[in-house]
Each structure stands twice: as structure tokens, then as C-alpha cells.
Design a protein around this motif. Structure first.
Motif, PDB file in Angstrom:
ATOM      1  N   LEU A  18       4.836 -22.898  94.513  1.00 61.69           N
ATOM      2  CA  LEU A  18       3.377 -22.990  94.443  1.00 61.69           C
ATOM      3  C   LEU A  18       2.858 -22.349  93.158  1.00 61.69           C
ATOM      4  CD1 LEU A  18       0.787 -23.866  95.873  1.00 61.69           C
ATOM      5  CD2 LEU A  18       0.786 -21.661  97.034  1.00 61.69           C
ATOM      6  N   PHE A  19       3.377 -21.182  92.801  1.00 59.17           N
ATOM      7  CA  PHE A  19       2.988 -20.544  91.545  1.00 59.17           C
ATOM      8  C   PHE A  19       3.343 -21.429  90.357  1.00 59.17           C
ATOM      9  CE2 PHE A  19       3.142 -16.087  93.495  1.00 59.17           C
ATOM     10  CZ  PHE A  19       1.773 -15.942  93.457  1.00 59.17           C
ATOM     11  N   GLU A  20       4.525 -22.009  90.378  1.00 58.73           N
ATOM     12  CA  GLU A  20       4.970 -22.867  89.279  1.00 58.73           C
ATOM     13  C   GLU A  20       4.075 -24.098  89.163  1.00 58.73           C
ATOM     14  OE1 GLU A  20       6.927 -23.933  86.004  1.00 58.73           O
ATOM     15  OE2 GLU A  20       7.275 -22.077  87.106  1.00 58.73           O
ATOM     16  N   HIS A  21       3.700 -24.674  90.289  1.00 62.27           N
ATOM     17  CA  HIS A  21       2.843 -25.867  90.290  1.00 62.27           C
ATOM     18  C   HIS A  21       1.465 -25.555  89.697  1.00 62.27           C
ATOM     19  CE1 HIS A  21       1.311 -29.741  91.544  1.00 62.27           C
ATOM     20  NE2 HIS A  21       0.288 -29.128  92.115  1.00 62.27           N
ATOM     21  N   THR A  22       0.867 -24.425  90.090  1.00 62.54           N
ATOM     22  CA  THR A  22      -0.454 -24.072  89.552  1.00 62.54           C
ATOM     23  C   THR A  22      -0.364 -23.703  88.077  1.00 62.54           C
ATOM     24  OG1 THR A  22      -0.221 -21.822  90.359  1.00 62.54           O
ATOM     25  CG2 THR A  22      -1.438 -23.345  91.749  1.00 62.54           C
ATOM     26  N   ARG A  23       0.762 -23.127  87.655  1.00 65.27           N
ATOM     27  CA  ARG A  23       0.928 -22.764  86.251  1.00 65.27           C
ATOM     28  C   ARG A  23       1.073 -24.017  85.378  1.00 65.27           C
ATOM     29  NH1 ARG A  23       5.786 -19.947  86.002  1.00 65.27           N
ATOM     30  NH2 ARG A  23       4.796 -18.446  87.341  1.00 65.27           N
ATOM     31  N   THR A  24       1.828 -25.012  85.832  1.00 63.74           N
ATOM     32  CA  THR A  24       2.038 -26.217  85.031  1.00 63.74           C
ATOM     33  C   THR A  24       0.787 -27.080  84.968  1.00 63.74           C
ATOM     34  OG1 THR A  24       2.938 -27.404  86.933  1.00 63.74           O
ATOM     35  CG2 THR A  24       4.501 -26.313  85.460  1.00 63.74           C
ATOM     36  N   LYS A  25      -0.026 -27.058  86.021  1.00 66.46           N
ATOM     37  CA  LYS A  25      -1.276 -27.831  86.019  1.00 66.46           C
ATOM     38  C   LYS A  25      -2.341 -27.194  85.137  1.00 66.46           C
ATOM     39  CE  LYS A  25      -0.435 -31.194  88.863  1.00 66.46           C
ATOM     40  NZ  LYS A  25      -0.525 -32.568  88.505  1.00 66.46           N
ATOM     41  N   GLY A  26      -2.218 -25.895  84.884  1.00 67.52           N
ATOM     42  CA  GLY A  26      -3.170 -25.221  84.020  1.00 67.52           C
ATOM     43  C   GLY A  26      -4.426 -24.741  84.738  1.00 67.52           C
ATOM     44  N   HIS A  27      -4.545 -25.026  86.009  1.00 72.47           N
ATOM     45  CA  HIS A  27      -5.694 -24.533  86.770  1.00 72.47           C
ATOM     46  C   HIS A  27      -5.305 -24.452  88.236  1.00 72.47           C
ATOM     47  CE1 HIS A  27      -5.953 -28.857  87.251  1.00 72.47           C
ATOM     48  NE2 HIS A  27      -6.691 -28.666  88.316  1.00 72.47           N
TER      49      HIS A  27
END
Length: 141
Positions: A18-27
Motif C-alpha cells: 500500500l505504501f509503495e502504491h501511494t508512493r508510485t502514484k505520487g498522491h
């Protein structure tokens, strides 16, 4: 409340995803909550002995209580016209037994630090200049 809780290892694996997903999306945001699990739903609630002189008598249970840890990305709906309609809501939870708290919190802190590594520092100088301009502009009038 028929949802099953994840094991601690599964919880950390999905939390990192989940952290990785929010980091790659940028928001996006990740909300972390925790609370004392007062009793298991299959058993009857414990009855702590009430002491007359202790106003916080219910905070001293006879046996240590487990902790419920929850994580959510707070995506509530897929409204038309929003740019986040391709993201579905994620809800994770796990129960930590009292004797495993120290080990769990050490891993939890590491996971949170790793999840916050992509955060940017606020530019305080820019905000200060904007405030200064506003104060200066009002004084000249």
C-alpha cells in the motif's frame, strides 16, 4: 463485523504494498489507527473490578489486552469526474497479542519509516515570503 483479520506477516506485506502504491502514484494518503481490543466477540466482555478511588478503573484490566491495528487508504467511492476512480479502497487489520507487542511495534516503525521515505519537505521559505508580502501590502494602504 465478519471480516477476518490478517496475520502480522500478511499485514506487513500488504502495508508495504500500500505504501509503495501511494508512493508510485505520487498522491494519496494512508491512515493508520490502533485501539485496545477489549474482548473477543465470541466470549463475554471482561468485568474489571471498579475501585471507588480510581476514576480510570477500566484502564487497568486484570490481563493484558490485545491491540487492533487498522490501515486504510480512505478511498470511499468511485464518483464520476474524479481522477481517482481507478483506485479501490483498501482496508487492512490485524490483532497483536500482548506478548508480541514489542516485536510488532519495531517492525511497524520500520514499515512506517520506509513508507514515509518519499515525502517532500515543506518549503517554509516560500510560505514566509508570501506572508511577508501580505503584511507589507496591508501596511502601505
Amino acid at each position: 463485523m465478519g471480516r477476518d483479520h490478517l496475520s502480522n506477516d500478511e499485514f506487513f506485506a500488504q502495508l508495504n504494498n500500500l505504501f509503495e502504491h501511494t508512493r508510485t502514484k505520487g498522491h494519496g494518503s494512508v491512515y493508520l489507527t490502533q485501539k485496545r481490543l477489549t474482548f473477543e466477540s465470541s466470549s463475554t466482555p471482561p468485568t474489571p473490578t471498579k475501585l471507588a478511588d480510581d476514576p480510570l478503573w477500566d484502564t487497568h484490566p486484570e490481563q493484558p489486552l490485545p491491540i487492533l491495528i487498522r490501515v486504510s487508504n480512505n478511498k470511499s467511492d468511485k464518483r464520476p469526474g474524479t481522477d481517482r476512480k481507478d483506485v479501490e479502497k483498501v482496508k487492512l487489520s490485524t490483532i497483536v497479542k500482548p506478548d508480541e507487542l514489542d516485536v510488532f511495534y519495531a517492525r511497524y516503525a520500520e514499515a512506517c519509516k520506509a513508507g514515509m521515505s518519499g515525502l517532500k519537505k515543506r518549503d517554509k521559505k516560500k510560505a514566509k515570503k508570501v506572508r511577508k508580502k501580505k503584511k507589507g501590502g496591508e501596511a502601505k494602504v
